[in-house]
Design a protein around this motif. Structure first.
Motif, mmCIF file in Angstrom:
data_model
loop_
_atom_site.group_PDB
_atom_site.id
_atom_site.type_symbol
_atom_site.label_atom_id
_atom_site.label_comp_id
_atom_site.label_asym_id
_atom_site.label_seq_id
_atom_site.Cartn_x
_atom_site.Cartn_y
_atom_site.Cartn_z
ATOM 1 N N HIS A 57 71.891 11.513 4.602
ATOM 2 C CA HIS A 57 72.588 10.820 5.682
ATOM 3 C C HIS A 57 72.068 9.404 5.888
ATOM 4 C CE1 HIS A 57 74.524 9.973 9.474
ATOM 5 N NE2 HIS A 57 73.345 9.693 9.992
ATOM 6 N N ASP A 58 70.788 9.273 6.113
ATOM 7 C CA ASP A 58 70.190 8.005 6.535
ATOM 8 C C ASP A 58 69.638 7.239 5.347
ATOM 9 O OD1 ASP A 58 69.047 5.955 7.912
ATOM 10 O OD2 ASP A 58 67.811 7.206 9.207
ATOM 11 N N PHE A 59 70.130 6.032 5.149
ATOM 12 C CA PHE A 59 69.706 5.213 4.025
ATOM 13 C C PHE A 59 68.878 4.000 4.441
ATOM 14 C CE2 PHE A 59 72.688 7.910 2.021
ATOM 15 C CZ PHE A 59 72.275 7.987 0.700
ATOM 16 N N SER A 90 69.899 16.587 4.684
ATOM 17 C CA SER A 90 69.235 15.569 5.486
ATOM 18 C C SER A 90 68.032 16.116 6.229
ATOM 19 C CB SER A 90 70.227 14.990 6.497
ATOM 20 O OG SER A 90 69.616 14.020 7.304
ATOM 21 N N GLY A 91 67.069 15.253 6.428
ATOM 22 C CA GLY A 91 65.905 15.589 7.237
ATOM 23 C C GLY A 91 65.965 14.944 8.609
ATOM 24 N N ARG A 92 67.004 14.145 8.851
ATOM 25 C CA ARG A 92 67.085 13.409 10.127
ATOM 26 C C ARG A 92 68.240 13.819 11.018
ATOM 27 N NH1 ARG A 92 65.406 7.242 8.557
ATOM 28 N NH2 ARG A 92 63.486 7.809 7.490
ATOM 29 N N GLY A 94 70.579 16.427 12.703
ATOM 30 C CA GLY A 94 70.433 17.837 13.026
ATOM 31 C C GLY A 94 71.753 18.582 12.958
ATOM 32 N N GLY A 95 71.676 19.889 13.057
ATOM 33 C CA GLY A 95 72.870 20.725 12.997
ATOM 34 C C GLY A 95 73.889 20.397 14.069
ATOM 35 N N ALA A 96 73.427 20.121 15.291
ATOM 36 C CA ALA A 96 74.349 19.782 16.381
ATOM 37 C C ALA A 96 75.069 18.465 16.089
ATOM 38 C CB ALA A 96 73.597 19.690 17.702
ATOM 39 N N GLU A 97 74.328 17.501 15.534
ATOM 40 C CA GLU A 97 74.959 16.220 15.180
ATOM 41 C C GLU A 97 75.991 16.416 14.073
ATOM 42 O OE1 GLU A 97 71.947 12.710 15.157
ATOM 43 O OE2 GLU A 97 70.833 14.579 14.792
ATOM 44 N N PHE A 98 75.673 17.265 13.101
ATOM 45 C CA PHE A 98 76.615 17.529 12.024
ATOM 46 C C PHE A 98 77.887 18.181 12.567
ATOM 47 C CE2 PHE A 98 78.362 20.422 8.790
ATOM 48 C CZ PHE A 98 78.751 19.482 7.858
ATOM 49 N N LEU A 99 77.736 19.130 13.469
ATOM 50 C CA LEU A 99 78.917 19.772 14.066
ATOM 51 C C LEU A 99 79.761 18.768 14.834
ATOM 52 C CD1 LEU A 99 77.390 23.169 15.237
ATOM 53 C CD2 LEU A 99 78.937 22.753 13.304
ATOM 54 N N ALA A 100 79.116 17.820 15.500
ATOM 55 C CA ALA A 100 79.861 16.779 16.215
ATOM 56 C C ALA A 100 80.651 15.922 15.230
ATOM 57 C CB ALA A 100 78.907 15.911 17.036
ATOM 58 N N VAL A 101 80.063 15.611 14.089
ATOM 59 C CA VAL A 101 80.765 14.844 13.054
ATOM 60 C C VAL A 101 81.965 15.629 12.558
ATOM 61 C CG1 VAL A 101 80.595 13.989 10.676
ATOM 62 C CG2 VAL A 101 78.781 13.468 12.316
ATOM 63 N N TYR A 113 76.237 21.284 5.659
ATOM 64 C CA TYR A 113 75.009 20.599 6.067
ATOM 65 C C TYR A 113 73.824 21.520 5.817
ATOM 66 C CZ TYR A 113 71.188 19.253 9.111
ATOM 67 O OH TYR A 113 69.949 18.944 9.587
ATOM 68 N N THR A 114 72.764 20.975 5.238
ATOM 69 C CA THR A 114 71.524 21.710 5.052
ATOM 70 C C THR A 114 70.367 20.794 5.404
ATOM 71 O OG1 THR A 114 72.465 23.057 3.311
ATOM 72 C CG2 THR A 114 70.082 22.948 3.400
ATOM 73 N N TYR A 115 69.437 21.321 6.157
ATOM 74 C CA TYR A 115 68.253 20.569 6.551
ATOM 75 C C TYR A 115 67.252 20.570 5.403
ATOM 76 C CZ TYR A 115 64.392 18.903 9.420
ATOM 77 O OH TYR A 115 63.362 18.164 9.922
ATOM 78 N N LYS A 116 66.770 19.381 5.015
ATOM 79 C CA LYS A 116 65.753 19.298 3.963
ATOM 80 C C LYS A 116 64.530 20.074 4.420
ATOM 81 C CE LYS A 116 66.976 14.800 2.116
ATOM 82 N NZ LYS A 116 66.600 13.388 1.983
ATOM 83 N N GLY A 117 64.057 20.938 3.568
ATOM 84 C CA GLY A 117 62.903 21.751 3.919
ATOM 85 C C GLY A 117 63.263 22.995 4.698
ATOM 86 N N GLY A 118 64.558 23.250 4.855
ATOM 87 C CA GLY A 118 64.989 24.439 5.583
ATOM 88 C C GLY A 118 64.886 25.699 4.731
ATOM 89 N N ASP A 119 65.430 26.781 5.268
ATOM 90 C CA ASP A 119 65.327 28.082 4.602
ATOM 91 C C ASP A 119 66.212 28.206 3.366
ATOM 92 O OD1 ASP A 119 63.504 28.925 6.473
ATOM 93 O OD2 ASP A 119 65.011 29.871 7.751
#
Length: 161
Positions: A57-59, A90-92, A94-101, A113-119
């Motif tokens: 996400h963030d560059f 992304s590591g920056r 969050g899931g709530a922000e992704f749902l808003a998008v 969406y998957t969080y870097k370092g997630g399960d």
């Protein structure tokens, strides 16, 4: 068995790119990487084949452009645009922000969406995205075949009259 889609990873962090390549190539995926969204955009809009994209996400750009800008471009300009599997990794954000998008930018949002370092491992994300795309592709092909058959039937009926 359908041939695997190639994977494109776009992230501005070299260690993230290297790690993604190691994980995916160990599972026999064909991987291409980009560390800049402008370069990725120039190359990917000219491709006609589908691919799975793993996108940060963030560059950290002065112009504020993010992975969503690349997603929007591909959704509108790539031949497989709306069904192209684009996985936000992304590591920056969050899931709530992704749902808003997804709510606010429905047709141009990433597919998942998957969080870097997630399960969930990156390999699992890519496998799921590819399966979903192949399901969409099969549906589109069946629809096209039905339209062709219906059109042929209509042409035959008109000839009989």
């Amino acid at each position: 068995m359908t041939e695997r889609l190639p994977v494109v990873v776009v992230d501005d962090k070299d260690d993230q790119l290297a790690g993604a390549v190691d994980l995916l190539e160990a599972e026999d995926w064909d991987v291409t990487t980009f560390d800049d969204i402008d370069e990725a955009a120039r190359v990917l809009v000219n491709r006609t084949d589908p691919f799975v994209m793993v996108l940060d996400h963030d560059f950290d750009r002065p112009d504020g452009r993010t992975g969503l800008d690349l997603t929007e471009l591909l959704r509108s300009a790539h031949p497989w645009g709306l069904v192209l599997p684009i996985c936000y990794w992304s590591g920056r954000i969050g899931g709530a922000e992704f749902l808003a998008v997804q709510r606010d930018r429905q047709l141009i949002s990433p597919s998942s969406y998957t969080y870097k370092g997630g399960d969930e491992s990156l390999v699992q994300v890519v496998e799921r995205a590819e399966k979903t795309f192949q399901d969409h592709r099969a549906t589109l092909e069946r629809q096209a075949l039905r339209r062709a058959l219906l059109s042929a039937d209509e042409d035959l009926l008109e000839e009989d009259l």
